[in-house]
Each structure stands twice: as C-alpha cells, then as structure tokens.
Design a protein around this motif. Sequence first.
Motif, short mmCIF file in Angstrom:
data_model
loop_
_atom_site.label_atom_id
_atom_site.label_comp_id
_atom_site.label_asym_id
_atom_site.label_seq_id
_atom_site.Cartn_x
_atom_site.Cartn_y
_atom_site.Cartn_z
N GLN A 132 1.01 -1.23 -0.01
CA GLN A 132 0.06 -0.08 -0.07
C GLN A 132 0.92 1.35 0.15
OE1 GLN A 132 -2.47 -0.54 3.38
NE2 GLN A 132 -3.70 -2.12 2.40
N THR B 160 -8.71 9.50 -12.64
CA THR B 160 -8.81 10.19 -10.98
C THR B 160 -7.74 9.58 -10.25
OG1 THR B 160 -10.40 7.96 -10.77
CG2 THR B 160 -11.41 10.10 -11.35
N PHE B 161 -6.90 8.95 -10.37
CA PHE B 161 -5.63 8.38 -9.55
C PHE B 161 -4.98 9.68 -8.79
CE2 PHE B 161 -4.82 4.08 -11.68
CZ PHE B 161 -5.91 3.43 -10.91
N LYS C 147 -9.57 10.37 10.11
CA LYS C 147 -8.81 11.59 9.55
C LYS C 147 -8.24 12.64 10.70
CE LYS C 147 -11.80 12.47 5.56
NZ LYS C 147 -12.66 13.46 4.84
N TYR D 298 -0.18 13.47 1.05
CA TYR D 298 0.46 12.25 1.90
C TYR D 298 1.84 12.32 1.61
CZ TYR D 298 -4.33 10.74 2.57
OH TYR D 298 -5.52 10.65 3.12
N GLU E 236 -6.39 5.38 -15.04
CA GLU E 236 -7.46 6.27 -14.68
C GLU E 236 -7.14 7.67 -14.49
OE1 GLU E 236 -10.42 5.05 -12.67
OE2 GLU E 236 -10.11 2.83 -13.07
N LEU F 224 0.51 2.09 -9.75
CA LEU F 224 -0.92 2.30 -9.57
C LEU F 224 -1.53 1.64 -10.82
CD1 LEU F 224 -2.43 5.24 -7.94
CD2 LEU F 224 -2.31 2.89 -7.08
N SER G 1 -5.55 -0.87 -15.01
CA SER G 1 -6.48 0.36 -15.66
C SER G 1 -5.83 1.59 -15.49
CB SER G 1 -7.66 0.22 -14.88
OG SER G 1 -8.23 1.51 -15.17
N TYR H 282 -2.58 12.77 -3.34
CA TYR H 282 -1.35 12.18 -3.12
C TYR H 282 -0.39 13.11 -2.66
CZ TYR H 282 -2.22 7.29 -3.96
OH TYR H 282 -2.57 5.98 -3.51
N PHE I 52 -4.27 -1.96 -10.66
CA PHE I 52 -5.71 -1.72 -10.90
C PHE I 52 -6.04 -2.17 -12.30
CE2 PHE I 52 -5.34 0.52 -6.87
CZ PHE I 52 -6.87 0.08 -6.46
N GLY J 47 -12.25 11.42 -19.41
CA GLY J 47 -12.81 11.32 -18.16
C GLY J 47 -13.12 9.76 -17.88
N TYR J 48 -12.95 8.80 -18.73
CA TYR J 48 -13.15 7.43 -18.55
C TYR J 48 -11.92 6.79 -18.07
CZ TYR J 48 -17.82 8.07 -20.30
OH TYR J 48 -19.11 8.67 -20.51
N ALA J 49 -11.92 5.57 -17.42
CA ALA J 49 -10.87 4.61 -17.17
C ALA J 49 -10.73 4.03 -18.62
CB ALA J 49 -11.41 3.62 -16.08
N ILE K 138 -5.36 11.60 -6.51
CA ILE K 138 -5.95 12.77 -5.79
C ILE K 138 -5.44 12.71 -4.33
CG2 ILE K 138 -8.19 13.94 -4.99
CD1 ILE K 138 -9.62 11.96 -7.10
#
Lengths: 478, 325
Positions: free
Chosen positions: A161, A371-372, A426, A379, A369, A361, A367, A376, A365, A264-266, A374
């Motif tokens: 992870q 949206t990956f 959180k 973090y 994406e 990543l 794929s 990060y 997955f 906008g799609y995977a 976000i």
Amino acid sequence: MQLIFKYGTSFFLVLLCIVFSWLTLTPQDAFDASAAQRIANQINQTTEVSPSETTVLIAVRDNEAERSYAALLEKELKAQGIEQITTATTAREGRQLLSQLQAENRALQAVAATQATGSWLLFADLAADYPLHQHAKILVTSSRLWPNFLKYKNVSNVLNQISVIAIIAIGMTFVIIAGGIDLSVGSLIAFCSVITALLIRDYGGGVEASTLWLLIACGVGIGACGVIGAFSGGMVVGLDIPPFIVTLAMMLVASGLAFICSNGYAIPEVPETFTWLGRGAAIKIGMFGGSAIEIPNAVCLTLVLYVIAHIVMSRTVLGRYVYAVGDNRQAAWLSGVPVKRVLMFTYILSGLLAGVGGVVLSSTFRSGEPTFGIMYELYVIAAVVVGGTSLTGGRGTVVGTLIGALLIGVINNGMNLLHVTAYWQKVILGLVILGAVLLDRLARSVPQTSSRMRQQESPNSETNGPNKPASDSATKNA
Amino acid sequence: MKSFQIAIATVALCIAGCSPTSDDTSNVTPSGQGESRGTIGVSLLTLQNPFFQVIGDNITVEAAKHNYDVVVLSADDDIVKQGNHVKDFIVQNASAIVLSPCKSDAIGPIIKEANAAGIPVFTVDIPCRLPDVEIVSQIATDNYGGGREAATGMIEAFDGKGGDVAILHFAQAESCQLRVQGFLDGINEHNEKMENKINVVATLEGGGKREIGGKATEDILQSNPNLAGIFAINDPSALGARAALEKAGVADQIVIIGFDGQPEGKQAIKEGKIYADPIQFPAKMGVEIVNAIVANSKGEEVESEILIPTYLYRQADGLKDPELQ
C-alpha cells in the motif's frame, strides 16, 4: 532517553506497531495437520455410533488454506475409519447437503467447521430446520492468539500500500532538501497512468500487447512526467517563479490533460501481464504457516530505488550539492555549485518518480484512470516531513522519508483493523502526523544546541551537510 | 527534562485519541445475547453524501440485531483507498464485505481477491458487472421504474396539456442512464395514447450539481422559450434549474421534476419549488443488504439483484412529512 530522542520517528513507529499488535490480537484458525488430527479424534470420541456409520460434514470457506485443511481432515478421518464425509464451501452448498442427507434419512453426527463457517446462521438453526440432524456436534478448529496486524498477509499489504507514496516521496525528498516543493506529483500519477494505458490500448494492441510494448508505453509515460517536471524546474530556475505556484499550476495542467486524454473514462484495455509489477511477486523467500513468503515486485522496486537514492544522497557529490543548495543557495553558488542544474535535476527526478508511481498504480488496478492520485501530494509531503526533512531545505535523509511513509501506512492500516470509524480516522491521522513531527523536533533540539556551540567556536566554518558531523569541520579549521 | 514530559504527553494523547474510538465501535457490538457472528466490512463511495451515510447507519443497526459487528469506512471517491479497505477486511477474516464501488470496472481485481479468500461480497447502489467477478447480490434503487414515475409526475403536472420538456442528465452514471430511459419510455407511452404530445426538446449535462444544472437550464431557456417542464436526475441539479428559472422570472410557468428525495429536495417540494420527486430509500437499502447477508449465511438462495422501488413524493407528502417540521 537520549536514544529515544535521537531516533524520534523510528521510536514512534515501533511504538505504534507494538500498540497495534496488542490491540489486534485475535484468535486465528490453526490449519495444520495436527489441528486436523485433533478434530478427527474429537469426532471419533464424541459420536455414539461406530466409525463406519458416522457421517461428517466439513464446512470450510472457498480459499486455498481452508481447502487444503479440509483435504487434510478428510484424510485423517478416513484413517480412523470414517468414510461418509461431505464438504461444503458455501452456506448454500451446506444447506443442499443437509437437505440431501435428510432426504436419504441419514443423520449427521458432526460438523467440522472453521471460525468463519462455524458462525454461519445455517448451523445456528440446525436443530429447528433439520430435526434429524439435531444431535450433530459442531466442532470448530482450535485457534491461537496472533495479532491481525502481524499476519504475513497484512505486513505484505501495508508494504504494498505504501509503495507508491514511498517511491514518489524519494523525489519529493530531493526537491524539499534542495529548498523547493512539488505539488504536481498527484496529478502526474494520473497523467502517467492515462498516457501509458492509452499507448497500450491504441498502439500496442490492447489486451494482446507484447511485453516490449508495455515497457515502451511505461517508458513514454514516465518520460512525459519527466518532461513536465523539467518544465516546472525550468520555470523555477529560469524565471525565478516560486515553486509553490509553478507546481500548483502544473498540478492543474497535468490533471486536466489526464482527463482530456481519457475523456474522463477509465482505460482498462491492458493485458494481464501488465499487472506483473503491481500484483506479482517474483522473489520467494520461504514458507511460513502454510503460505509462501514472497516479496511483492512493487516492494522490491521501492527498496531498490531507496538504496540507490540513499547512496546518491550520502555518498556522491550530487547529493552533497543538493544539501548545499537547500541550505544556502547563495553560499552554494559562490562556492561553485551548479545551482540551476541541481534544481533542475530535483524537479525532473520528482516528475520521473511520480510517473513510476503512476505505472505501479495502473498495474495494480490493471487500468489507466484520470482520477488516480487525488491528494497524494499531501500524503507524500507528510511522509517526507514526518521523516524529518525540513521544509525550509538543507536537511533530511532518504531513510527518514521511508520511515515517514511506513508510519503513515501503518497508521492507516492499523485504524482500519481496529474498526476506527471514517471520521475519526482523519482526526487521528492528523494528530499523529503532528505528534511525530513534534517528537522529532524535540529530538533535534537536544543535539543541536551542542553543534551550534561548536560552530560558534569556529566562526570560519563553511556550511555543513547535515550528515557530516559539525565537529568534523571544527577540527579541520582548528 | 521538560521536553521529555511534552514528548510523553504527545504519545499519551495519541494513544488516548485511539482508545475512545475503539470504545465507540464496541458499543455497536451486540450486547449479551449470543456470541458475535463476525465482522461485516463496509466500504462506501463517500460518507460526505448523506445518502451513503444513511445506508451505513442502517447496516450497522440492522446487523447488530443478528449479532454481527460492522465497520463502515468511507472510500472518499478513491479507488485505491477502497482497495486498501477490502484488503484489510480480508486480513480480518470478515464474514461479509459490502461495497459501493468507486469505479464499476477497476474494483474488479479487488473483488476477485475477496472471492479468492472465500468471503461473500455484496454491492449497493453502484454495480460491478464484470463477468468473472462473483457478487452474491446487488442492491439498488429501481432507477428505471423511478424514471417512469418521474414521467408520471410530469404528465400529472401538465394535466392533459402537451408541451416541451428538457432533461438535465448525468450521463456517466449508469443509474442516471436508467432514470432517463425510464422517463423517456413513460413519456413515449403517454404520447401514443394522448392527443397533446409532450416533446423532449433538449437533453443537457447537468453534472448532478447545482451550479452546472443552473447554467445548463439558462442555456436551455435561450434556445427553447416555450419550455414547460424540466426533469433533473437528482435534487442538486433540480434546485440549480429552479434557481435559473427564478432568475429568468419564469419559475411559475415551468414544472420541475427531481429525483432522490434528499432533505433539501423534499423541502423544495413542500414549498412548491419542485413539483415532485421519485424518492429513494437508503434506509431500506441498508436493511435489505443485511437481510441478504443473513439469508446467504443461512444457506438460502439470494437474488442476484434486489431492486427497491421509488415513491413519487408530492407537495401533499411534504406537508405531512414529520422530518420537515
């Protein structure tokens, strides 16, 4: 006590691991041959009919460990003369078998279950639903206490992870030590992921793409991120725009481009072999408790990158330059350090490593994406700062960053295992980051006073790298 | 020495920070009556949306009646986070896993891991329709039926008259595609029988959001001055449409039908700003999930798709709704 201060964050990490291990102590099923033998003996002793007339239902879940346990148990029961054995891997199957036995008027003597299957509601209502089977004994495998946190599977999960955050944090450490910041890394993950998947789908042949094509696509994706990093670096170095603003702008640009390229799609049209990096494990070390111990490929990659980064930072001229630029850019320039080239290097590296994170990543997955990644960047910066790197530059280590990333991964994982609710997670994560930094600050305050004193003794001393003990230069000057 | 005390205080604070929450969750565990049947791990799309909050709360309450522990996590729209949640549930040997996937397709490999561990998986609201993924049951609103109800509401509001209507869509969501399909089918059936036709003159992207829905409505008004009705696929875009109509001064001439029945939507219906909403029942969805888990654990047959019908909520319902008092 000195020791605790010296290794502030590491101490905190160890403390957290101990706390989580203690709190997640749970009975774990024993699935070895001796456990099977014990259950077989129990069944033989408790039933009132002869072994040849004993009917046993083995209820296990449909996974590797439990299926092999069922096979062991069946062998053991047969050795004791019990021949009428059926095995169910779902509650539905169990109900069908019970009904079948009822129809054939064969009473069930025992159910051999695991912890999970023993709590099936099917068995709770056994006597009511099947009067014929009401005397059947439900025997659950013996268990031993072991923390969920320390299960091999969980440790491997945590490492897997954090691998993406840890990889990107290397680049971020370089950038921050050199006195900059890079907010674009999160978006670059998405950008690289989309570019790579797009190339594989449109030019590499989609799900039938060859390994060579996968490598080319990954290379181009990572390279594209390097180009964006170079652009950020160029703006910072050439036009002297604050890195915060430049990389904030690039964050929006990269994210937008990712959405434009993918509509906008995977993009899931990538071959199964693409998952080698994110899900595979090529190196096997040995066996433990019936499951093979293997190091996930992503974790291997992370470790290799850290070793290289550590050597660069602590053993090479380049590493020294990075510290020098971050500590005092003017002084570094005056002493002949190629400041601009060093800064460019850090931003390009950060971009490239964000690209590597994106590849890992997408591989996990299977794929690409948009949206990956976000949030990060936050973090990653948290991992770097928790690891002891100063946001004002000039101080920090790559190893510290690894510990910082581990700390964040361990906290997230531990809270999930402890069933801490989403909102509290959180709050606690924020407090722990604050606590770790505070502890580290305290740890620093102790040795620092002494080094400052020594520096006062030798006013001519030049700027020191953090790894270089201050006394070194003092003796040189003396 | 003082710094040492601060350090200890910090550590103590963090540990203290952990402990009250673990108490919190233990409150959820069943009190007395029989031992625990294990943990149900729930990872929902986002708990910032009250819709999912209600689903999570109802799973927790209902499952406690059957002696299950429940842990509800928010994936915050992040598929990576949701993947980590599922992996953690597997390590805990959960009795069942409930997901509302962040991405219908990308969640596939994660669900396969749960399949390989032999843990039954249930999805709620958002489906995963990959062929090689095993899902015991998918529980969702009957969105197609809801779309037809929306058409019924529109026809009822028009009261025998015809007119031009527009749709505020959110095309990337499967649920919204079904809603619009149901609406169109309902309108078409009406047109076959009746003289005064209802014509769908525009379908625009409303983004499911207030500001985008509002802007789209302004654009529709420019090109369709005779507009008589708007069907918005959720409450925020319906309210955005209402705001745009008020701004243009035509709010009284145009009928709005929304969807969802979130508190702000119901309030608007009560005040007559929206004519009606086919409302969803997230609480019922939570209960149905637990029913499916229990049935599966009993070894009974569980339907692979459980659809929960909507209800057409009108102003009269709003006036007697105790939640809006």
